[in-house]
Design an enzyme around this catalytic site. Structure first.
Site, mmCIF file in Angstrom:
data_model
loop_
_atom_site.group_PDB
_atom_site.id
_atom_site.type_symbol
_atom_site.label_atom_id
_atom_site.label_comp_id
_atom_site.label_asym_id
_atom_site.label_seq_id
_atom_site.Cartn_x
_atom_site.Cartn_y
_atom_site.Cartn_z
ATOM 1 N N ASN A 167 0.815 -1.218 0.000
ATOM 2 C CA ASN A 167 0.000 0.000 0.000
ATOM 3 C C ASN A 167 0.850 1.270 0.000
ATOM 4 O OD1 ASN A 167 0.658 -0.826 2.751
ATOM 5 N ND2 ASN A 167 -0.589 0.901 3.419
ATOM 6 N N HIS A 168 2.109 1.184 0.467
ATOM 7 C CA HIS A 168 2.977 2.363 0.460
ATOM 8 C C HIS A 168 3.568 2.630 -0.919
ATOM 9 C CE1 HIS A 168 3.620 3.621 4.785
ATOM 10 N NE2 HIS A 168 2.779 2.606 4.882
ATOM 11 N N HIS A 192 1.144 -8.425 0.083
ATOM 12 C CA HIS A 192 1.564 -7.452 1.092
ATOM 13 C C HIS A 192 0.562 -7.397 2.235
ATOM 14 C CE1 HIS A 192 3.056 -3.860 3.040
ATOM 15 N NE2 HIS A 192 1.822 -3.385 3.021
ATOM 16 N N HIS A 195 2.488 -5.593 6.273
ATOM 17 C CA HIS A 195 1.428 -4.585 6.351
ATOM 18 C C HIS A 195 1.003 -4.165 7.749
ATOM 19 C CE1 HIS A 195 -1.826 -2.147 4.920
ATOM 20 N NE2 HIS A 195 -2.784 -2.953 5.337
#
Length: 216
Positions: free
Chosen positions: A19-20, A69, A143
């Site tokens: 997500n990053h 992730h 995560h």
């Protein structure tokens, strides 16, 4: 450094999207600012975020371990469905790609609304069903901050491995990596943050060992 290793050893290094690895989150967590500060413009940041659009969404290890992730998605029952996704764009705010980046395991059964505002929570019944139908031993994901660096969930059908020690320089957590040998036996290596150079030129490490607030 990780990208350099991928270029040097393309068959030995696999980098997954999390997500990053998105334009929005890199602006919130400092990568955008770091690129502008170091290189005088946002061009390097743009090249990296364009690259992020092409990273794999998940991986498997000898078809025994499934490695996203974040977690699972109610829209995805099989690896073939993941392979069919069009991944070459920014992480959307909803849908299966978003779920792979943002979902978390939970103690409650079934699917639930995630407190993160993206993705879902999922119970051990969901993990066991996905592993059984896809012939996986267990799921390996990141995560989510865990204080000891790794933590088993769902009757050891899922493990969270968090590799950023002392997250945000204030969480006091250990980090871990998972090693897998030629017999597919797993082992976890835990580590603390490296010492940081203090203002007097010496080395110091600030670790609080307090349970952190909720982080993305």
């Amino acid at each position: 450094m990780v990208m350099t290793l991928k270029v040097r050893y393309p068959e030995r290094v696999t980098i997954l999207r999390g997500n990053h690895e998105s334009r929005q989150i890199t602006q919130v967590y400092g990568f955008y600012d770091e690129c502008v500060r170091k290189y005088g413009s946002a061009n390097v940041w743009k090249m990296f975020t364009d690259l992020f659009d092409h990273l794999p969404l998940a991986a498997t290890v000898d078809e025994r371990f499934f490695c996203p992730h974040g977690g699972l998605s109610p829209s995805l029952d099989s690896v073939d469905q993941i392979l069919a996704l069009d991944r070459a764009h920014e992480v959307p705010h909803e849908g299966p790609i978003c779920d792979l980046m943002w979902s978390d395991p939970d103690d409650r059964l079934g699917w639930g609304i995630s407190p993160r505002g993206a993705g879902y929570t999922f119970g051990h019944d969901i993990s066991e069903k996905f592993n059984r139908e896809n012939n996986f031993d267990f799921i390996v994901r990141a995560h989510q901050l865990v204080m000891e660096g790794y933590n088993w969930f769902h009757n050891e059908r899922l493990v969270t491995v968090f590799s950023a020690p002392n997250y945000c320089y204030r969480c006091g957590n250990m980090a871990a990596i998972m090693e897998v040998d030629e017999h597919l036996m797993s082992n976890f290596v835990q580590f603390d943050p490296a010492p940081r150079r203090g203002g007097d030129g010496g080395l110091s490490t600030e670790v609080t060992r307090q349970t952190p607030d909720y982080f993305l």
